[in-house]
Motif scaffolding. Structure first.
Motif, PDB file in Angstrom:
ATOM      1  N   ASP A   8       0.810  -1.224   0.000  1.00 18.11           N
ATOM      2  CA  ASP A   8       0.000   0.000   0.000  1.00 18.11           C
ATOM      3  C   ASP A   8       0.839   1.268   0.000  1.00 18.11           C
ATOM      4  O   ASP A   8       0.309   2.371   0.138  1.00 18.11           O
ATOM      5  N   GLY A   9       2.160   1.143  -0.117  1.00 19.11           N
ATOM      6  CA  GLY A   9       3.006   2.325  -0.271  1.00 19.11           C
ATOM      7  C   GLY A   9       3.548   2.913   1.015  1.00 19.11           C
ATOM      8  O   GLY A   9       3.864   4.109   1.051  1.00 19.11           O
ATOM      9  N   VAL A  10       3.714   2.099   2.054  1.00 17.68           N
ATOM     10  CA  VAL A  10       4.221   2.622   3.325  1.00 17.68           C
ATOM     11  C   VAL A  10       5.624   3.200   3.157  1.00 17.68           C
ATOM     12  O   VAL A  10       5.919   4.315   3.603  1.00 17.68           O
ATOM     13  N   SER A  11       6.524   2.438   2.528  1.00 20.43           N
ATOM     14  CA  SER A  11       7.908   2.889   2.383  1.00 20.43           C
ATOM     15  C   SER A  11       8.006   4.122   1.493  1.00 20.43           C
ATOM     16  O   SER A  11       8.847   4.995   1.715  1.00 20.43           O
ATOM     17  N   VAL A  12       7.140   4.210   0.475  1.00 19.07           N
ATOM     18  CA  VAL A  12       7.145   5.389  -0.400  1.00 19.07           C
ATOM     19  C   VAL A  12       6.726   6.631   0.379  1.00 19.07           C
ATOM     20  O   VAL A  12       7.350   7.696   0.271  1.00 19.07           O
ATOM     21  N   VAL A  13       5.662   6.522   1.162  1.00 19.55           N
ATOM     22  CA  VAL A  13       5.196   7.667   1.953  1.00 19.55           C
ATOM     23  C   VAL A  13       6.252   8.061   2.983  1.00 19.55           C
ATOM     24  O   VAL A  13       6.496   9.255   3.210  1.00 19.55           O
ATOM     25  N   ALA A  14       6.907   7.074   3.612  1.00 17.92           N
ATOM     26  CA  ALA A  14       7.949   7.386   4.589  1.00 17.92           C
ATOM     27  C   ALA A  14       9.107   8.139   3.937  1.00 17.92           C
ATOM     28  O   ALA A  14       9.598   9.139   4.474  1.00 17.92           O
ATOM     29  N   ALA A  15       9.569   7.641   2.779  1.00 16.58           N
ATOM     30  CA  ALA A  15      10.673   8.307   2.081  1.00 16.58           C
ATOM     31  C   ALA A  15      10.260   9.693   1.593  1.00 16.58           C
ATOM     32  O   ALA A  15      11.048  10.648   1.664  1.00 16.58           O
ATOM     33  N   ALA A  16       9.020   9.826   1.098  1.00 12.16           N
ATOM     34  CA  ALA A  16       8.541  11.120   0.616  1.00 12.16           C
ATOM     35  C   ALA A  16       8.454  12.124   1.760  1.00 12.16           C
ATOM     36  O   ALA A  16       8.767  13.306   1.593  1.00 12.16           O
ATOM     37  N   ALA A  17       8.041  11.656   2.938  1.00 12.01           N
ATOM     38  CA  ALA A  17       7.976  12.553   4.095  1.00 12.01           C
ATOM     39  C   ALA A  17       9.370  12.985   4.533  1.00 12.01           C
ATOM     40  O   ALA A  17       9.585  14.114   4.972  1.00 12.01           O
ATOM     41  N   ALA A  18      10.347  12.080   4.403  1.00 14.61           N
ATOM     42  CA  ALA A  18      11.711  12.391   4.823  1.00 14.61           C
ATOM     43  C   ALA A  18      12.369  13.439   3.938  1.00 14.61           C
ATOM     44  O   ALA A  18      13.135  14.283   4.422  1.00 14.61           O
ATOM     45  N   VAL A  19      12.080  13.422   2.626  1.00 18.58           N
ATOM     46  CA  VAL A  19      12.725  14.366   1.706  1.00 18.58           C
ATOM     47  C   VAL A  19      11.819  15.533   1.345  1.00 18.58           C
ATOM     48  O   VAL A  19      12.263  16.485   0.700  1.00 18.58           O
ATOM     49  N   THR A  36      14.419   2.249   8.285  1.00 19.32           N
ATOM     50  CA  THR A  36      13.580   1.239   7.655  1.00 19.32           C
ATOM     51  C   THR A  36      13.896  -0.117   8.277  1.00 19.32           C
ATOM     52  O   THR A  36      15.049  -0.445   8.539  1.00 19.32           O
ATOM     53  N   CYS A  37      12.839  -0.882   8.556  1.00 20.31           N
ATOM     54  CA  CYS A  37      12.979  -2.185   9.215  1.00 20.31           C
ATOM     55  C   CYS A  37      12.815  -3.340   8.234  1.00 20.31           C
ATOM     56  O   CYS A  37      12.636  -4.494   8.649  1.00 20.31           O
ATOM     57  N   ASP A  38      12.849  -3.045   6.953  1.00 27.24           N
ATOM     58  CA  ASP A  38      12.641  -4.061   5.913  1.00 27.24           C
ATOM     59  C   ASP A  38      13.990  -4.501   5.369  1.00 27.24           C
ATOM     60  O   ASP A  38      14.734  -3.697   4.798  1.00 27.24           O
ATOM     61  N   ARG A  39      14.305  -5.773   5.536  1.00 24.26           N
ATOM     62  CA  ARG A  39      15.610  -6.261   5.045  1.00 24.26           C
ATOM     63  C   ARG A  39      15.697  -6.231   3.520  1.00 24.26           C
ATOM     64  O   ARG A  39      16.783  -6.354   2.960  1.00 24.26           O
ATOM     65  N   HIS A  40      14.562  -6.096   2.844  1.00 21.87           N
ATOM     66  CA  HIS A  40      14.553  -6.013   1.385  1.00 21.87           C
ATOM     67  C   HIS A  40      14.186  -4.602   0.908  1.00 21.87           C
ATOM     68  O   HIS A  40      13.697  -4.423  -0.199  1.00 21.87           O
ATOM     69  N   SER A  41      14.428  -3.622   1.740  1.00 23.53           N
ATOM     70  CA  SER A  41      14.033  -2.246   1.438  1.00 23.53           C
ATOM     71  C   SER A  41      14.714  -1.709   0.177  1.00 23.53           C
ATOM     72  O   SER A  41      15.892  -1.986  -0.077  1.00 23.53           O
ATOM     73  N   GLN A  42      13.951  -0.920  -0.594  1.00 21.67           N
ATOM     74  CA  GLN A  42      14.471  -0.230  -1.775  1.00 21.67           C
ATOM     75  C   GLN A  42      14.704   1.251  -1.511  1.00 21.67           C
ATOM     76  O   GLN A  42      14.966   2.020  -2.436  1.00 21.67           O
ATOM     77  N   THR A  43      14.608   1.651  -0.239  1.00 18.78           N
ATOM     78  CA  THR A  43      14.700   3.074   0.093  1.00 18.78           C
ATOM     79  C   THR A  43      16.055   3.659  -0.281  1.00 18.78           C
ATOM     80  O   THR A  43      16.138   4.785  -0.789  1.00 18.78           O
ATOM     81  N   ALA A  44      17.130   2.934  -0.049  1.00 18.57           N
ATOM     82  CA  ALA A  44      18.463   3.460  -0.387  1.00 18.57           C
ATOM     83  C   ALA A  44      18.561   3.730  -1.881  1.00 18.57           C
ATOM     84  O   ALA A  44      19.113   4.768  -2.306  1.00 18.57           O
ATOM     85  N   ASN A  45      18.032   2.835  -2.709  1.00 12.67           N
ATOM     86  CA  ASN A  45      18.043   3.060  -4.156  1.00 12.67           C
ATOM     87  C   ASN A  45      17.218   4.281  -4.532  1.00 12.67           C
ATOM     88  O   ASN A  45      17.610   5.070  -5.408  1.00 12.67           O
ATOM     89  N   ARG A  46      16.077   4.443  -3.878  1.00 15.15           N
ATOM     90  CA  ARG A  46      15.231   5.607  -4.179  1.00 15.15           C
ATOM     91  C   ARG A  46      15.930   6.913  -3.818  1.00 15.15           C
ATOM     92  O   ARG A  46      15.771   7.923  -4.500  1.00 15.15           O
ATOM     93  N   LEU A  47      16.698   6.882  -2.742  1.00 18.75           N
ATOM     94  CA  LEU A  47      17.366   8.103  -2.295  1.00 18.75           C
ATOM     95  C   LEU A  47      18.744   8.271  -2.921  1.00 18.75           C
ATOM     96  O   LEU A  47      19.412   9.283  -2.688  1.00 18.75           O
ATOM     97  N   GLY A  48      19.188   7.277  -3.709  1.00 21.27           N
ATOM     98  CA  GLY A  48      20.453   7.400  -4.426  1.00 21.27           C
ATOM     99  C   GLY A  48      21.682   7.283  -3.559  1.00 21.27           C
ATOM    100  O   GLY A  48      22.689   7.968  -3.805  1.00 21.27           O
ATOM    101  N   VAL A  49      21.650   6.414  -2.531  1.00 23.06           N
ATOM    102  CA  VAL A  49      22.819   6.242  -1.664  1.00 23.06           C
ATOM    103  C   VAL A  49      23.108   4.748  -1.505  1.00 23.06           C
ATOM    104  O   VAL A  49      22.244   3.903  -1.733  1.00 23.06           O
ATOM    105  N   TYR A  50      24.345   4.456  -1.136  1.00 23.88           N
ATOM    106  CA  TYR A  50      24.727   3.099  -0.771  1.00 23.88           C
ATOM    107  C   TYR A  50      24.647   3.019   0.753  1.00 23.88           C
ATOM    108  O   TYR A  50      25.262   3.818   1.449  1.00 23.88           O
ATOM    109  N   SER A  51      23.902   2.058   1.242  1.00 22.23           N
ATOM    110  CA  SER A  51      23.732   1.963   2.689  1.00 22.23           C
ATOM    111  C   SER A  51      24.460   0.752   3.239  1.00 22.23           C
ATOM    112  O   SER A  51      24.751  -0.203   2.520  1.00 22.23           O
ATOM    113  N   LYS A  52      24.741   0.815   4.529  1.00 20.71           N
ATOM    114  CA  LYS A  52      25.352  -0.294   5.245  1.00 20.71           C
ATOM    115  C   LYS A  52      24.465  -0.619   6.427  1.00 20.71           C
ATOM    116  O   LYS A  52      24.098   0.267   7.198  1.00 20.71           O
TER     117      LYS A  52
END
Length: 397
Positions: A8-19, A36-52
């Motif tokens: 339903d777009g939880v991660s999208v809304v969270a990322a949109a609120a952050a930026v 983000t608590c999702d081990r398969h999260s795409q948030t780093a790709n959406r924000l254009g960063v490499y995460s650890k």
């Protein structure tokens, strides 16, 4: 905290609120942490960063991203707890049947520890939120099978710990056997973390929950259940974000959410949401904590009749009940176990009610009312009452 069913777009809304646009009360010097608590999260790709994993990564001067893998967090923490168990076991001999088994489990052997894994994840979130490094923390709870079960874990685990090994017995064991002190300290710290996190989640001055749902009958059913569970937990819900749907859908959701919760439409976009600029166009802002308790956290307790042993107390709070025939009540020590539509939560009783027994309960007009009467076996008695009880005892003898 952003919650909602998968897809339903939880991660999208969270990322949109952050930026996105800054909410009222925030300045240019504020620094936000998006977790983000999702081990398969795409948030780093959406924000254009490499995460650890488990390390905050700077996205911009005002935003950092922290991706948490629940299993990795558990492995990092379990070693300390297992060491305390092992030390106690080796110096004090058999203590509890499960101690030796738990002490033998290495961090790398862990697959899942129900309740403990969720607690340790939330403890890391708590530590970041209280570290003083961040002006605000946005927690994306997508990727969890049931995000409300994740948030319920600290209260449930605390209740289980104190049911299996009550605190007064832990303290007595430590005083009688000094080598137990390290183990009891570790368990006490775990229990303290449970209580601290549960209190933080229900604190309307520091926490705001936002539900994200799609349109349609499935989402309406999910939202109905989530609002009921959130009220039972005392989770302060501020906003329902609706992705898609028409005006009629939004009106139905607004009627369901009530006047105290804002309903906000998230616009559809054609382009892929794969960069900060496109996320920012959604215009998502998050309402700050409102300071108003919600559900069981706003429970009132009143003396409605009598006094002393003849007193009748009533505890009540606003509680949505999607399925009245699935309401269940139970008691476990100082907790009232309430079940709503298959979701059970231990509501901690105020001190005055812990020496009482439940006499009746009713639900009407959206309010759950539970009545209590003093338990003579544990209720504090006045001197004259003790004398009367003593005389009766002598006569019987």
């Amino acid at each position: 905290m952003l919650l909602g069913p998968g897809g339903d777009g939880v991660s999208v809304v969270a990322a949109a609120a952050a930026v996105g646009p800054r909410s009222s009360g925030r300045s240019a010097s504020d620094h936000t942490l998006l977790i983000t608590c999702d081990r398969h999260s795409q948030t780093a790709n959406r924000l254009g960063v490499y995460s650890k994993t488990a390390v905050p990564v700077e996205v911009s001067s005002s935003l950092s991203l922290l991706e948490l893998d629940p299993l990795a967090v558990t492995e990092q923490t379990w070693g300390e707890f297992a060491e305390a168990l092992s030390m106690t076991q080796s110096h004090a001999g058999p203590i509890l049947p499960v101690v030796s088994s738990l002490a033998a489990v290495a961090p790398g052997e862990l697959i899942s520890l129900p309740g403990v894994e969720d607690l340790l994840l939330l403890r890391r979130v708590r530590d970041e939120a209280t570290s003083g490094r961040w002006t605000s923390v946005i927690v994306d709870c997508s990727g969890q099978r049931d995000p409300l079960a994740l948030l319920r874990a600290p209260a449930v685990l605390s209740q289980a710990l104190n049911r299996l090994w009550p605190r007064h017995r832990r303290l007595a064991a430590a005083s009688e056997r000094p080598m137990m002190a390290r183990l009891t300290s570790a368990v006490d710290q775990l229990d303290g973390d449970c209580r601290d996190i549960a209190a933080l989640l229900a604190d309307p001055h520091t926490t705001a929950a936002h539900l994200v749902v799609g349109a349609g009958s499935r989402s309406m059913a999910v939202l109905t259940a989530q609002l009921a569970s959130a009220a039972l937990m005392g989770l302060p819900v501020r906003t329902v974000f609706v992705s898609g749907g028409d005006a009629a859908d939004h009106e139905r959701i607004a009627a369901l959410a009530g006047d105290a919760i804002d309903v906000v439409a998230v616009p559809k976009v054609v382009d892929p949401l794969d960069r900060s600029g496109r996320l920012r166009k959604l215009g998502v802002t998050l309402s700050a904590p409102g300071g108003r308790p919600f559900g069981s956290a706003a429970a009132r307790v009143d003396l409605i009749a009598g006094s002393d042993l003849d007193a009748i107390y009533e505890m009540r709070w606003h509680q949505p009940l999607p399925e009245p025939d699935r309401l269940g009540l139970g008691r476990s020590d100082d907790d009232l176990l309430v079940t709503v539509s298959g979701f059970r939560y231990p509501v901690r009783l105020p001190s005055v009610l812990r020496r009482c027994v439940v006499t009746e309960a009713a639900w009407e007009s959206g309010v759950l009312r539970i009545r209590f009467a003093p338990n003579p076996a544990v209720w504090p008695q006045k001197p004259e009452q003790k004398k009367t009880a003593s005389k009766k005892s002598v006569r019987k003898t």
